[in-house]
Design a protein around this motif. Structure first.
Motif, PDB file in Angstrom:
ATOM      1  N   ARG A 170       0.844  -1.186   0.000  1.00  0.00           N
ATOM      2  CA  ARG A 170       0.000   0.000   0.000  1.00  0.00           C
ATOM      3  C   ARG A 170       0.883   1.241   0.000  1.00  0.00           C
ATOM      4  N   LYS A 171       0.538   2.153  -0.830  1.00  0.00           N
ATOM      5  CA  LYS A 171       1.305   3.379  -0.881  1.00  0.00           C
ATOM      6  C   LYS A 171       0.481   4.538  -0.359  1.00  0.00           C
TER       7      LYS A 171
ATOM      8  N   PRO B 243      -3.802   5.307   7.387  1.00  0.00           N
ATOM      9  CA  PRO B 243      -3.688   3.998   8.044  1.00  0.00           C
ATOM     10  C   PRO B 243      -5.002   3.223   7.920  1.00  0.00           C
ATOM     11  N   SER B 244      -4.865   1.933   8.028  1.00  0.00           N
ATOM     12  CA  SER B 244      -6.041   1.079   7.918  1.00  0.00           C
ATOM     13  C   SER B 244      -6.900   1.215   9.177  1.00  0.00           C
TER      14      SER B 244
ATOM     15  N   ALA C  23      -7.904  -1.092  11.109  1.00  0.00           N
ATOM     16  CA  ALA C  23      -7.347  -1.964  12.153  1.00  0.00           C
ATOM     17  C   ALA C  23      -6.176  -1.277  12.846  1.00  0.00           C
ATOM     18  N   ALA C  24      -5.329  -0.614  12.068  1.00  0.00           N
ATOM     19  CA  ALA C  24      -4.185   0.091  12.651  1.00  0.00           C
ATOM     20  C   ALA C  24      -4.665   1.254  13.516  1.00  0.00           C
ATOM     21  N   MET C  25      -5.698   1.939  13.070  1.00  0.00           N
ATOM     22  CA  MET C  25      -6.243   3.050  13.855  1.00  0.00           C
ATOM     23  C   MET C  25      -6.841   2.540  15.158  1.00  0.00           C
ATOM     24  N   ALA C  26      -7.543   1.414  15.104  1.00  0.00           N
ATOM     25  CA  ALA C  26      -8.149   0.828  16.302  1.00  0.00           C
ATOM     26  C   ALA C  26      -7.058   0.373  17.273  1.00  0.00           C
ATOM     27  N   ARG C  27      -5.990  -0.241  16.747  1.00  0.00           N
ATOM     28  CA  ARG C  27      -4.883  -0.705  17.585  1.00  0.00           C
ATOM     29  C   ARG C  27      -4.204   0.489  18.268  1.00  0.00           C
TER      30      ARG C  27
END
Length: 80
Positions: free
Chosen positions: A4-5, A9-10, A12-16
């Motif tokens: 991904r360029k 953030p995804s 899931a990454a934001m939730a983490r």
């Protein structure tokens, strides 16, 4: 494999990241709470120590002011 360029953030990454931030904040609050309780315990221990020492001094002064008890006479055992 595709990388991904995108700069976003995804989910899931934001939730983490959000969970990690919340956990860090809760950790700081928990440590502050433990430290506050420890301070309260030390203050209470100091208060109780002062009360105990004052009572011991008062008891010692009272014991000195009272006449000493008369020594008991020894009795002989009667032979059988």
């Amino acid at each position: 494999m595709s990388a991904r360029k995108s700069a976003e953030p995804s989910p899931a990454a934001m939730a983490r990241a959000d969970r990690q931030r919340l956990a860090a904040e809760e950790g700081v609050r928990a440590i502050a709470d433990v430290e506050r309780q420890a301070i309260e315990v030390r203050k209470n221990m100091a208060r109780l120590r002062e009360l105990r020492e004052a009572k011991e001094v008062a008891d010692a002064a009272l014991a000195l002011s009272l006449p000493s008890p008369a020594p008991k006479k020894r009795t002989r055992k009667s032979p059988r």
